[in-house]
Motif scaffolding. Sequence first.
Motif, PDB file in Angstrom:
ATOM      1  N   UNK A   1     -42.027   8.635   8.858  1.00 15.99           N
ATOM      2  CA  UNK A   1     -42.248   7.202   9.114  1.00 15.99           C
ATOM      3  C   UNK A   1     -40.911   6.487   9.250  1.00 15.99           C
ATOM      4  N   UNK A   2     -40.953   5.276   9.819  1.00 18.22           N
ATOM      5  CA  UNK A   2     -39.738   4.488   9.994  1.00 18.22           C
ATOM      6  C   UNK A   2     -39.837   3.184   9.218  1.00 18.22           C
ATOM      7  N   UNK A   3     -38.693   2.636   8.873  1.00 22.27           N
ATOM      8  CA  UNK A   3     -38.650   1.375   8.127  1.00 22.27           C
ATOM      9  C   UNK A   3     -37.370   0.630   8.469  1.00 22.27           C
ATOM     10  N   UNK A   4     -37.293  -0.597   7.960  1.00 25.52           N
ATOM     11  CA  UNK A   4     -36.100  -1.429   8.134  1.00 25.52           C
ATOM     12  C   UNK A   4     -35.375  -1.565   6.807  1.00 25.52           C
ATOM     13  N   UNK A   5     -34.055  -1.555   6.867  1.00 30.24           N
ATOM     14  CA  UNK A   5     -33.237  -1.881   5.702  1.00 30.24           C
ATOM     15  C   UNK A   5     -32.504  -3.179   6.016  1.00 30.24           C
ATOM     16  N   UNK A   6     -32.409  -4.064   5.034  1.00 28.50           N
ATOM     17  CA  UNK A   6     -31.682  -5.308   5.241  1.00 28.50           C
ATOM     18  C   UNK A   6     -30.821  -5.611   4.043  1.00 28.50           C
ATOM     19  N   UNK A   7     -29.692  -6.291   4.282  1.00 26.99           N
ATOM     20  CA  UNK A   7     -28.850  -6.677   3.147  1.00 26.99           C
ATOM     21  C   UNK A   7     -29.027  -8.146   2.782  1.00 26.99           C
TER      22      UNK A   7
END
Lengths: 235, 235
Positions: free
Chosen positions: B37-43
């Motif tokens: 699966x894919x996901x987003x990372x954010x700071x």
Amino acid sequence: MSLPLFLVAELPVAGGFRLDGPEGHHAADVQRITAGERLLLGDGRGGLATAVVTGARKGALELDVEHAEHVPAHDPSITVVQGIAKGERGELAVQLMTELGVDRIVPWQAARSIARWKDAKPLERWRSTVREAAKQSRRPWLPEVTEPRTSRQLHLTGAVLVMHEEAAVPLSAAELPAEGEITLVVGPEGGIAPEELDALAAAGARPVRLGREVLRTSSAGAAAIAALSTRLGRW
Amino acid sequence: MSLPLFLVAELPVAGGFRLDGPEGHHAADVQRITAGERLLLGDGRGGLATAVVTGARKGALELDVEHAEHVPAHDPSITVVQGIAKGERGELAVQLMTELGVDRIVPWQAARSIARWKDAKPLERWRSTVREAAKQSRRPWLPEVTEPRTSRQLHLTGAVLVMHEEAAVPLSAAELPAEGEITLVVGPEGGIAPEELDALAAAGARPVRLGREVLRTSSAGAAAIAALSTRLGRW
């Protein structure tokens, strides 16, 4: 602070009036409004009157109507086809849209609606939410909440815009009619199914987006109404 | 559907990355995201990366970062000075404003705020509400929630607009700066006190209204952000 609004079946144009029934109970016993105070009466169809309280007893107020007016309906009107969402989320959507000026709400039993309406109770909750929010925001017109519709039962009229996060056109750039009806379609939590999008597009609906962020079903309709109200000069 | 977003302290630009801690627990154990699966990372500071899951175990995911980008901050930015309201209403306001794109929230202990913040818990609840709403709406920038301020402690900067139902100028007609900061002041449930309005006016703030209806403190800020976003071309 604005005067509190109470809904009546027929608006008195002048003279004495007794506010009783559930609204009278709320005014006299819950809000404890007493002689000398002023309030608003509305018929939910554009009629608004200011009145002064001349007497208060349990369950009812005696009023003297000072001034009545008729506020025209919005033109163009805004209809929102709202994907049915789980209890609280759906009611929040309905509350926010009413506060911000929606004219008509169509509960939409969409393919991806997780909640299924099996009896009349959820519709009654949406209608009472609309009523409370309309009173709270002193709206002269009570938004209509239609019977729920499935995707096959949607018969969309006017200029139809579908809120969709992958749309190329921002709502701020969509062409709007100067009069008539604008219909916004807002999907449920799980989004609009591809076959529903295709059917909407075939019926002439245009996909639009609101910003780069993802809006929830409980706030998308309200945000779109705010954006449209700015563009239409309502605000 | 958009990919889910998880917040990390430092954004990886490429290569392998382990998502652990509370966000890893949420991804692996609650949302049950698995390999492939894919996901987003954010700071939370504009950095966003897409990643594919290469391995999952209890409490953590192993990721391969595919693409990282930096999304510029909004200019002009929107700060909302939000009158502190009773528990749920205040958190709803914060949630809606975050979904719709607020950049900074100043909790305002106004003269007519019924709720008084006596310890750090309400501020923590606003901050966690912002964090959850920002993740939900995939916002690259996490809005700041400042320490609470009293009316005397408000030091307003930029173009300051005060939401007031008796204002003559609609928000759609207010002059807006092309860059810098726009500050909206939203009163608590009981409204803004006359002496607060005077002090705001003396500091250069301009009163504006949104339509003819009365907006609640929980939706006024969000409605104003929607209206501004339309005018500023964000939407």
